[in-house]
Scaffold this motif. Structure first.
Motif, PDB file in Angstrom:
ATOM      1  N   ARG A  56      -7.711   2.554 -11.922  1.00  0.00           N
ATOM      2  CA  ARG A  56      -7.256   3.922 -11.700  1.00  0.00           C
ATOM      3  C   ARG A  56      -6.739   4.096 -10.268  1.00  0.00           C
ATOM      4  N   ILE A  57      -7.350   3.408  -9.324  1.00  0.00           N
ATOM      5  CA  ILE A  57      -6.974   3.553  -7.911  1.00  0.00           C
ATOM      6  C   ILE A  57      -5.740   2.727  -7.558  1.00  0.00           C
ATOM      7  N   PHE A  58      -5.752   1.447  -7.943  1.00  0.00           N
ATOM      8  CA  PHE A  58      -4.736   0.516  -7.445  1.00  0.00           C
ATOM      9  C   PHE A  58      -3.657   0.140  -8.464  1.00  0.00           C
ATOM     10  N   TYR A  59      -3.977   0.253  -9.740  1.00  0.00           N
ATOM     11  CA  TYR A  59      -3.021  -0.193 -10.766  1.00  0.00           C
ATOM     12  C   TYR A  59      -2.811   0.913 -11.796  1.00  0.00           C
ATOM     13  N   ALA A  60      -2.437   2.091 -11.306  1.00  0.00           N
ATOM     14  CA  ALA A  60      -2.320   3.282 -12.164  1.00  0.00           C
ATOM     15  C   ALA A  60      -1.310   3.097 -13.284  1.00  0.00           C
ATOM     16  N   GLU A  61      -0.321   2.225 -13.073  1.00  0.00           N
ATOM     17  CA  GLU A  61       0.714   2.031 -14.094  1.00  0.00           C
ATOM     18  C   GLU A  61       0.223   1.200 -15.271  1.00  0.00           C
ATOM     19  N   LYS A  62      -0.907   0.492 -15.118  1.00  0.00           N
ATOM     20  CA  LYS A  62      -1.429  -0.353 -16.186  1.00  0.00           C
ATOM     21  C   LYS A  62      -2.417   0.418 -17.044  1.00  0.00           C
ATOM     22  N   ARG A  63      -2.286   0.296 -18.367  1.00  0.00           N
ATOM     23  CA  ARG A  63      -3.195   0.976 -19.291  1.00  0.00           C
ATOM     24  C   ARG A  63      -4.401   0.110 -19.638  1.00  0.00           C
ATOM     25  N   VAL A  64      -4.314  -1.196 -19.376  1.00  0.00           N
ATOM     26  CA  VAL A  64      -5.428  -2.117 -19.641  1.00  0.00           C
ATOM     27  C   VAL A  64      -5.734  -2.883 -18.373  1.00  0.00           C
ATOM     28  N   LEU A 116     -11.893  -6.384  -4.199  1.00  0.00           N
ATOM     29  CA  LEU A 116     -12.458  -6.625  -2.867  1.00  0.00           C
ATOM     30  C   LEU A 116     -12.427  -5.358  -2.030  1.00  0.00           C
ATOM     31  N   ILE A 117     -11.287  -4.670  -2.034  1.00  0.00           N
ATOM     32  CA  ILE A 117     -11.145  -3.447  -1.249  1.00  0.00           C
ATOM     33  C   ILE A 117     -12.103  -2.371  -1.753  1.00  0.00           C
ATOM     34  N   TYR A 118     -12.277  -2.292  -3.058  1.00  0.00           N
ATOM     35  CA  TYR A 118     -13.137  -1.282  -3.675  1.00  0.00           C
ATOM     36  C   TYR A 118     -14.575  -1.382  -3.170  1.00  0.00           C
ATOM     37  N   GLN A 119     -14.989  -2.566  -2.777  1.00  0.00           N
ATOM     38  CA  GLN A 119     -16.364  -2.777  -2.337  1.00  0.00           C
ATOM     39  C   GLN A 119     -16.541  -2.677  -0.824  1.00  0.00           C
ATOM     40  N   LEU A 120     -15.462  -2.326  -0.112  1.00  0.00           N
ATOM     41  CA  LEU A 120     -15.544  -2.174   1.338  1.00  0.00           C
ATOM     42  C   LEU A 120     -16.047  -0.783   1.704  1.00  0.00           C
ATOM     43  N   PRO A 121     -16.835  -0.660   2.776  1.00  0.00           N
ATOM     44  CA  PRO A 121     -17.261   0.670   3.229  1.00  0.00           C
ATOM     45  C   PRO A 121     -16.087   1.438   3.829  1.00  0.00           C
ATOM     46  N   GLU A 122     -16.128   2.760   3.745  1.00  0.00           N
ATOM     47  CA  GLU A 122     -15.023   3.593   4.221  1.00  0.00           C
ATOM     48  C   GLU A 122     -14.764   3.390   5.712  1.00  0.00           C
ATOM     49  N   LYS A 159       1.038  -4.726   2.164  1.00  0.00           N
ATOM     50  CA  LYS A 159       0.555  -4.543   0.794  1.00  0.00           C
ATOM     51  C   LYS A 159      -0.924  -4.156   0.788  1.00  0.00           C
ATOM     52  N   ILE A 160      -1.718  -4.874   1.567  1.00  0.00           N
ATOM     53  CA  ILE A 160      -3.151  -4.574   1.641  1.00  0.00           C
ATOM     54  C   ILE A 160      -3.369  -3.188   2.242  1.00  0.00           C
ATOM     55  N   ALA A 161      -2.581  -2.857   3.271  1.00  0.00           N
ATOM     56  CA  ALA A 161      -2.723  -1.555   3.926  1.00  0.00           C
ATOM     57  C   ALA A 161      -2.446  -0.424   2.943  1.00  0.00           C
ATOM     58  N   MET A 162      -1.437  -0.581   2.110  1.00  0.00           N
ATOM     59  CA  MET A 162      -1.138   0.451   1.115  1.00  0.00           C
ATOM     60  C   MET A 162      -2.290   0.615   0.140  1.00  0.00           C
ATOM     61  N   MET A 163      -2.902  -0.506  -0.250  1.00  0.00           N
ATOM     62  CA  MET A 163      -4.029  -0.440  -1.178  1.00  0.00           C
ATOM     63  C   MET A 163      -5.237   0.210  -0.517  1.00  0.00           C
ATOM     64  N   VAL A 164      -5.470  -0.089   0.757  1.00  0.00           N
ATOM     65  CA  VAL A 164      -6.592   0.506   1.489  1.00  0.00           C
ATOM     66  C   VAL A 164      -6.393   2.013   1.623  1.00  0.00           C
ATOM     67  N   SER A 175      -4.687   3.915  -0.413  1.00  0.00           N
ATOM     68  CA  SER A 175      -4.922   4.480  -1.747  1.00  0.00           C
ATOM     69  C   SER A 175      -6.413   4.647  -2.000  1.00  0.00           C
ATOM     70  N   TYR A 176      -7.193   3.659  -1.568  1.00  0.00           N
ATOM     71  CA  TYR A 176      -8.640   3.715  -1.756  1.00  0.00           C
ATOM     72  C   TYR A 176      -9.255   4.834  -0.916  1.00  0.00           C
ATOM     73  N   MET A 177      -8.798   4.977   0.325  1.00  0.00           N
ATOM     74  CA  MET A 177      -9.323   6.045   1.183  1.00  0.00           C
ATOM     75  C   MET A 177      -8.963   7.425   0.632  1.00  0.00           C
ATOM     76  N   ARG A 178      -7.763   7.545   0.078  1.00  0.00           N
ATOM     77  CA  ARG A 178      -7.351   8.803  -0.532  1.00  0.00           C
ATOM     78  C   ARG A 178      -8.244   9.124  -1.729  1.00  0.00           C
ATOM     79  N   TYR A 179      -8.600   8.085  -2.476  1.00  0.00           N
ATOM     80  CA  TYR A 179      -9.496   8.242  -3.635  1.00  0.00           C
ATOM     81  C   TYR A 179     -10.880   8.705  -3.179  1.00  0.00           C
ATOM     82  N   LEU A 180     -11.390   8.108  -2.102  1.00  0.00           N
ATOM     83  CA  LEU A 180     -12.699   8.492  -1.584  1.00  0.00           C
ATOM     84  C   LEU A 180     -12.689   9.950  -1.110  1.00  0.00           C
ATOM     85  N   GLU A 181     -11.588  10.362  -0.498  1.00  0.00           N
ATOM     86  CA  GLU A 181     -11.470  11.742  -0.027  1.00  0.00           C
ATOM     87  C   GLU A 181     -11.494  12.728  -1.195  1.00  0.00           C
TER      88      GLU A 181
END
Length: 362
Positions: free
Chosen positions: A244-252, A263-269, A346-351, A353-359
């Motif tokens: 839902r956070i990183f691959y919103a375009e994929k349904r599976v 990996l990013i999902y398990q990092l502290p904010e 690429k990693i920065a964009m994913m990070v 996205s993750y921070m936006r999700y946490l917010e």
């Protein structure tokens, strides 16, 4: 216990075939279901029979039968009609309803068992004991497929999945919350993750076609033992969230293909914020870059940093593409034509996205 609607449907079918009027009452004499508007017997007679030691009794043209749940009375069945014929129909009705009680009780017990197993609410010894009692094979390859419906109004998704994957094949459908349905899929020895991916894609297509539900599906690792299903469930939940956070375009989304997103999902904010500050300093962060530039960079990544192929797919001149890339380099200090900078961006964009999700969850 069986719903009154199921009981009513069962006795109505039997009555329509045999022309014998039937009524089911609880042990207190309250009507559960009936094929006739007329009263069969006085309530006191029914309650007296319910608490007597006999299993059947005849009063006038009405036959009374006890419907047992294992060895204990659960209901009383009344059959009104010709003596011998009504008796036979009553016996058939009792057999049918007792079979339904067993089937629904087993279904409830299995549902309760799997829910507690997935939520880690059972001791290991209890897992094996209850599995043996419920005739569930302990050693068999299984995988958890999680279907997020986002629809708490009805159980359409669960009913559709139940129709696709029956318990006769070793599969089981359950739910632990209002927004998702869980398929415990038993696999053949020769089936692998490719087969699970195909099954998951079929579920997405079927939900969309049959129920107009726009679902997301994820699955965990294939496990060989029943006790490890909770592990596969946790992985499927993570796959759903990461997708839902990183691959919103994929349904599976599969747990074993989450890559760097997991990996990013398990990092502290705090570590994520530190990383963004170190990479961009006081310059623009990815979320502040215009959408056209971001779309260009994403297409550039999809084409493995190939300028010619990217410009062709975007229908822009090569120089226009180069201009956009150089514009990005000036704003954030990263030249995405270089592999290291491309990877960092690429990693920065994913990070981000993750921070936006946490917010959004605060």
């Amino acid at each position: 216990m069986i719903s009154s609607q199921i009981i009513k449907s069962s006795i109505e079918e039997l009555s329509a075939i045999t022309k014998v009027e039937l009524c089911v009452m609880d042990l207190n004499g309250s009507e559960v279901a009936s094929t006739s508007d007329r009263d069969f017997l006085d309530v006191s007679i029914v309650t007296s029979f319910a608490h007597s030691p006999v299993d059947s009794q005849v009063i006038g043209d009405v036959h009374l039968f006890k419907i047992l749940d294992e060895t204990e009375p659960a209901y009383v069945l009344l059959a009104k009609g010709d003596s011998e014929h009504a008796y036979m129909v009553g016996k058939i009705g009792v057999s049918q309803l007792q079979s339904l009680i067993v089937a629904y009780k087993e279904k409830f017990d299995r549902n309760n068992f799997f829910q507690n197993l997935l939520l880690d609410n059972m001791l290991l010894i209890d897992v094996y004991n209850r599995a043996r009692k419920l005739k569930i094979e302990v050693n068999a390859p299984r995988v958890i497929i999680l279907v997020e419906t986002g629809n708490a109004r009805d159980n359409t998704a669960q009913e559709l999945l139940g129709g696709m994957f029956g318990t006769h094949s070793g599969d089981f459908v359950t739910a632990v919350d209002e927004n998702s349905v869980i398929l415990i899929k038993t696999l053949q020895k020769n089936q692998n993750y490719d087969d699970v991916q195909k099954i998951s894609t079929t579920i997405v297509d079927m939900m969309n076609t049959e129920a107009m539900l726009n679902v997301r599906v994820s699955y965990g690792a294939i496990v060989e033992e029943l006790k490890d299903l909770s592990k596969s469930f946790k992985e499927a939940k993570m796959a759903l969230e990461v997708g839902r956070i990183f691959y919103a375009e994929k349904r599976v989304n599969a747990y074993n293909t989450l890559g760097i997103g997991r990996l990013i999902y398990q990092l502290p904010e705090s570590l994520c914020k530190l990383f963004i500050d170190e990479i961009f300093g006081g310059r623009e962060v990815p979320e502040e870059i215009d959408e056209e530039t971001l779309n260009t960079v994403n297409m550039f990544f999809e084409n493995n940093l190939n300028v010619s192929e990217t410009s062709r797919q975007l229908f822009v001149h090569r120089n226009t593409l180069v201009y956009r890339i150089e514009k990005l380099e000036k704003s954030c200090g990263l030249d995405v034509r270089k592999f290291d900078d491309a990877l960092t961006f690429k990693i920065a964009m994913m990070v981000v996205s993750y921070m936006r999700y946490l917010e959004s969850k605060k």
